[in-house]
Design a protein around this motif. Structure first.
Motif, PDB file in Angstrom:
ATOM      1  N   TYR A  28       1.405  -1.328  -0.166  1.00 45.18           N
ATOM      2  CA  TYR A  28       0.670   0.051  -0.429  1.00 45.18           C
ATOM      3  C   TYR A  28       0.840   1.298  -0.037  1.00 45.18           C
ATOM      4  CZ  TYR A  28      -5.434  -0.946   0.716  1.00 45.18           C
ATOM      5  OH  TYR A  28      -6.865  -1.669   0.535  1.00 45.18           O
ATOM      6  N   HIS A  56      -4.406   2.276   6.498  1.00 48.74           N
ATOM      7  CA  HIS A  56      -3.830   1.277   5.645  1.00 48.74           C
ATOM      8  C   HIS A  56      -2.295   1.467   4.937  1.00 48.74           C
ATOM      9  CE1 HIS A  56      -3.307  -3.191   6.044  1.00 48.74           C
ATOM     10  NE2 HIS A  56      -2.003  -2.688   6.202  1.00 48.74           N
ATOM     11  N   TYR A 105      -8.002   7.502  -0.639  1.00 53.48           N
ATOM     12  CA  TYR A 105      -8.278   6.111  -0.032  1.00 53.48           C
ATOM     13  C   TYR A 105      -9.141   5.050  -0.895  1.00 53.48           C
ATOM     14  CZ  TYR A 105      -7.212   2.255   3.902  1.00 53.48           C
ATOM     15  OH  TYR A 105      -6.334   1.207   3.504  1.00 53.48           O
ATOM     16  N   ALA A 165     -10.474  -2.714  -1.116  1.00 55.26           N
ATOM     17  CA  ALA A 165     -10.298  -3.349  -2.258  1.00 55.26           C
ATOM     18  C   ALA A 165     -10.625  -3.889  -2.503  1.00 55.26           C
ATOM     19  CB  ALA A 165      -8.800  -4.094  -1.112  1.00 55.26           C
ATOM     20  N   SER A 211     -10.643  -1.662   5.124  1.00 57.74           N
ATOM     21  CA  SER A 211     -10.523  -1.192   3.037  1.00 57.74           C
ATOM     22  C   SER A 211     -11.458   0.121   3.039  1.00 57.74           C
ATOM     23  CB  SER A 211     -10.087  -1.504   2.655  1.00 57.74           C
ATOM     24  OG  SER A 211     -10.897  -2.446   2.101  1.00 57.74           O
ATOM     25  N   THR A 258      -8.962  -0.645  -6.756  1.00 64.36           N
ATOM     26  CA  THR A 258     -10.073  -0.229  -5.568  1.00 64.36           C
ATOM     27  C   THR A 258     -11.431   0.082  -7.083  1.00 64.36           C
ATOM     28  OG1 THR A 258     -11.301   1.160  -3.897  1.00 64.36           O
ATOM     29  CG2 THR A 258     -10.126   1.739  -5.221  1.00 64.36           C
TER      30      THR A 258
END
Lengths: 778, 165
Positions: free
Chosen positions: A327, A361, A444, A448, A522, A617
């Motif tokens: 990440y 994250h 963000y 995922a 996530s 994503t």
């Protein structure tokens, strides 16, 4: 459905309170330790007193013999590893042969009361042979260092080397290339509810029920089956109210499996309540990180290339480590248009509690470095911080160099909104001494796109039930941990059906009742579970419309649904109230359950390069924020006077909750920026209480003014994306940039404590004296 | 459920709990939070730390906000203890409870009972606190979800409705 992009994006809808809010404000909400445990045994854990050692002797016979002790468990009772990533399960619930961090569980007891359990723990005889222990990445990576895990040379859990585009050319064509090193301390989620687990094993039916603080009941279910060698159909995992997560509970935790092992051994019920100190020791949070970042920039602010090296001090076991280090590189992308990127990541095993996933994250520390350096380069080139960001915007829809989809992009509007709201143009450079403004951007993922456990199943499932009572029940495995996900499900179902919100009941996260869900991490729930909820509600609506059509002897296409009334010809001819339609629908098929699903398509699941799925994503949230600070140059104390934060969440399904999430994430970024830090002294935690691990209190926390930006994502539920994580990473760099603006000092380390500010001020004064002395001398 | 021989010394404790007098035998070293949760089953009282760090266990003792995790139960002899469970009366939320619910002063809810009790103590002493007085009064109560923004707004909203209970 693609939302109309012409809709005015200013939010005027106020949003709704949480559907479980009344329970919370009345104290009726039952968290794990509030569940009935009158007949439960008390669980306690013996933990390693050293950072690294070989277990020479472990004798539990005296503990076992103590009156009132019902069960004792050690590593011998569970020879199976557990973990969150199928490729990296290298941890036992209780240590076997070796301990790798201070506080690692070694044995556990269940006794009739706390005093007896504590006494039993003290009777366990443990002999350890110390091994060399490493508490920094550098020590662990040094040549000749003892390996924590025999198959991991150099104590490296994972090395990542990614190159996208021609970065050599990018740097060569830049007008300015600057490289800086940054370091961010390890921080902890510090959710207010300490860890706890209640496990009940019935030896007669051989069934196990576990109620825990988990954000990931499904993974807990899998690991219980694996570690206890049980058929998963005999296990039930229930999530009661959970007092915050932020990532602390997004992987299965040792105490959960230990509690279940004890319950089975005791043939009964065991309550394990960890102390705050033990909760800190369980850790799984954001690792200490060292970043070396280089950016190439043209005179007009356009970025030509970027290279970044990240070293993460990962702790003793794998956890999410591989994902975190991936990440940190992958999310260099997706925020700005950068033509070439080189990334080198090193995840290091050390003799400290394992790190894991924490809000934002993997992205936060790298983003901090990037936004700080961007500001410094803007300053070098005489550019405004807003202008340099605007020179590098993406244009949706697009794909990044590492093949991540960007389907909606509201960053430009976020920038406009915070620039205006903060009065940036009129105020920057004109503030009184000791005051400053700084800004930064962040983003963000909304879940995922590729699940951790690949099963081929849909990525989210919601079941919706309708029965004779006319109540609509949404069943979801999604864990509401305070973020309001059950409320989001209720709104999504109610809005799709056009019924009153209070007709909807949500039952969440009970494996005996609700469909499997991957969990609360996530920021996947709104995007994935929201879409599944809408899908289920549409299916139910079709059934109701068909039933109404039959009853009214009309074609389904002619049925118009207005609120809870089904009618034809605008109600001129006939209409049916909801209750009548329900009756008609049940006549044919009885009680109705429909299932809605959502799956991220393969093209959204990232690049084909190794690790390419991490960062993928269907929708990135985007955020910009401005931070205003005052600095006392006598003490080094920084006060944050105000924050203006804008976040593009696609569409605010519940604006009240979106605001709350943005404020909470900005504030959590503030804690990391200003005061939060775990500290270990020879591997012993020096921070494991709320007095030592300092978070901002109400008295030190600023007003946070929120601007919600709606870019209407083409794939999000009602156009929505995530709102809980994207704004966090912007705070630390905005703070550091504001400090630079106020006192012309660049800080490279987090947290920015008064000590660090004072050191920098004293250094500058010395330098100034030296310079003036030299001038006089010459 | 103590093992034979380990029975701690107990004492009869008489106190008024949420308006009603009651008597219980409690161990001399029993903490008020444990008495309230395990004996009186008032699980709205939360425990978030290892002693006096977070304020989640805040209750009122004779109208003063006190962390029940660093108070011995036997020290409450003859005193009036109020917990979150006492606030909603006759099927109505108190003005603070309603404000915390409607303004999203609660997210995960774990700090909420203590936070509301601390705010209730403030409003009894000071009917119209300023923002900074609210912040100071709540500074012993940690929240990890809200950044305190909506908590402050909730208390302010309750202040604006003084005639509600």
């Amino acid at each position: 459905m693609i939302a109309d992009p012409m809709i005015d994006s200013r939010i005027s809808r106020p949003g709704v309170p949480l559907i479980d809010g009344v329970e919370k404000v009345t104290g009726r909400a039952r968290y794990t330790v509030d569940l009935d445990h009158a007949d439960a045994l008390v669980g306690r854990i013996l933990r390693s007193p050293v950072g690294h050692g070989e277990i020479i002797r472990l004798d539990v016979s005296k503990a076992r013999a103590l009156d009132g002790v019902v069960a004792v468990a050690t590593g011998d009772d569970c020879p199976f590893t557990y973990g969150v990533l199928p490729v990296a399960m290298n941890e036992y619930p209780m240590a076997r042969e070796r301990v790798r961090y201070c506080g690692e569980p070694i044995a556990a007891v269940a006794a009739i009361d706390a005093e007896t359990a504590d006494r039993a723990i003290s009777l366990i005889e443990l002999e350890l042979r110390r091994l060399p222990a490493y508490y920094t990445s550098q020590e662990a990576r040094a040549p000749g260092a003892t390996l924590l895990h025999d198959n991991k040379l150099g104590n490296l859990e994972r090395e990542v080397h990614h190159e996208f585009g021609n970065w050599q050319d990018g740097f060569a064509t830049a007008d300015l290339v600057r490289e800086e090193k940054f370091s961010c301390a390890e921080v902890n989620h510090a959710q207010i509810e300490p860890h706890a687990c209640l496990a009940d094993y019935d030896p007669i039916t051989a069934r196990l029920t576990v109620q825990s603080v988990s954000q990931v009941g499904y993974y807990l279910h899998l690991m219980l089956a694996r570690c206890l060698e049980m058929d998963s159909s005999r296990i039930r995992v229930v999530k009661p109210f959970v007092g915050g997560g932020f990532g602390a509970r997004v992987e299965v935790l040792n105490f959960e499996i230990i509690t279940a092992l004890l319950a089975r051994a005791a043939a009964g019920k065991v309550l394990m309540q960890l102390s705050r100190e033990e909760t800190f020791l369980t850790h799984r949070a954001r690792p200490q990180s060292d970043m070396t970042l280089r950016i190439g920039m043209r005179r007009d602010g356009k970025i030509t290339a970027c290279s970044c090296e990240v070293v993460q001090r990962g702790g003793a076991y794998a956890g999410y480590g591989i994902v975190t280090i991936l990440y940190a590189g992958a999310l260099l992308q997706g925020l700005y248009d950068i033509p070439a990127i080189k990334y080198d990541g090193y995840r290091v095993y050390t003799n400290l509690p394992p790190c894991g996933a924490m809000r934002g994250h993997g992205s936060v520390d790298t983003r901090h470095a990037f936004e700080c350096l961007l500001d410094r380069m803007a300053r070098d080139l005489g550019l405004d911080p807003f202008a340099v960001r605007r020179a590098n915007l993406l244009h949706a829809p697009t794909r990044t160099l590492n093949d991540l989809m960007v389907n909606s992009y509201g960053l430009a509007e976020c920038l406009d909104r915070v620039e205006r709201a903060s009065g940036w143009r009129d105020r920057i450079g004109k503030l009184p001494a000791g005051k400053g403004l700084g800004m930064a951007c962040s983003h963000y993922v909304s879940g995922a796109a590729k699940p951790i456990h690949w099963t081929g199943e849909p990525h989210a499932i919601v079941n919706v039930r309708l029965d004779f009572d006319g109540g609509i029940t949404a069943l979801t495995g999604a864990a509401d941990i305070g973020q309001g996900s059950s409320t989001m499900v209720a709104i999504s179902v109610a809005e799709t059906l056009g019924v009153a919100l209070d007709r909807i009941r949500v039952i969440a996260a009970d494996s005996a009742v609700t469909p499997k869900d991957n969990g609360a991490y996530s920021s996947r729930i709104t995007f994935m579970v929201g879409n599944a909820a809408i899908d289920a509600a549409r299916k139910l609506k079709a059934i109701l419309v068909d039933a109404a059509a039959r009853k009214l002897e009309a074609r389904p296409d002619d049925i118009e649904v207005v609120g809870e009334v089904f009618r034809i010809d605008s109600g001129q001819q006939a209409s049916l109230p909801f209750a009548e339609v329900v009756k008609a629908a049940l006549v044919d098929r009885g009680a109705i359950t429909v299932s809605g699903t959502f799956t991220c398509p393969p093209e959204s699941q990232g690049g084909r390069h190794k690790g390419g799925a991490v960062g993928s994503t269907m929708g990135f949230s985007y955020a910009a924020q401005v931070v205003e600070v005052s600095i006392d140059d006598a003490t080094g104390v920084v006060s944050v006077d105000k924050v203006w934060a804008a976040l593009d969440c696609g569409h605010a399904i519940n604006p009240l909750a979106v605001e709350g999430q943005i404020q909470g994430s900005v504030w959590m970024g503030m804690g990391q920026a200003m005061c939060e830090e775990t500290r270990y002294l020879d591997g012993l935690p020096g921070h494991a209480s709320f007095l030592e691990y300092r978070m901002p209190t109400a008295a030190e926390s600023p007003p946070i003014e929120v601007q919600i930006v709606e870019s209407h994502d083409p794939f999000g539920p009602f156009g929505a994306k995530e709102a809980s994580e994207g704004a966090l990473a912007g705070f630390p760099p905005a703070l550091v940039n504001a400090i630079a603006n106020a006192i012309d000092i660049d800080i490279d380390e987090l947290p920015v404590t008064p000590d660090r500010i004072m050191d920098a001020l004293i250094q500058r004064r010395r330098q100034a004296r030296l310079t003036s002395t030299l001038k006089v001398a010459s | 459920m103590h093992a034979p021989g380990s029975q701690p010394k107990k004492r009869l404790l008489r106190l008024r709990l949420n308006g009603r007098w009651r008597e219980d035998a409690v161990a001399e070293r029993e903490l008020l939070v444990d008495y309230l949760r395990e004996v009186a089953h008032l699980t709205g009282v939360k425990s978030g730390c290892d002693g006096g760090e977070c304020g989640a266990c805040t209750v009122l003792i004779d109208g003063e906000a006190v962390p029940s995790c660093i108070t011995l139960a036997v020290r409450c002899e003859g005193r009036h203890i109020e917990t979150i469970e006492s606030l909603a009366t006759q099927g109505r939320l108190s003005r603070l409870q309603r404000a915390f619910h409607e303004k999203l002063g609660t997210q995960c809810g774990f700090c909420t009972p203590g936070m509301i009790m601390a705010a209730a103590a403030l409003l009894r002493h000071n009917a119209t606190p300023t923002e900074s007085e609210i912040r100071v009064a709540l500074s012993g109560n940690l929240c990890r979800c809200t950044g305190y923004v909506k908590i402050i707004e909730s208390v302010q909203a309750a202040v604006e409705k003084p005639h509600d209970c």
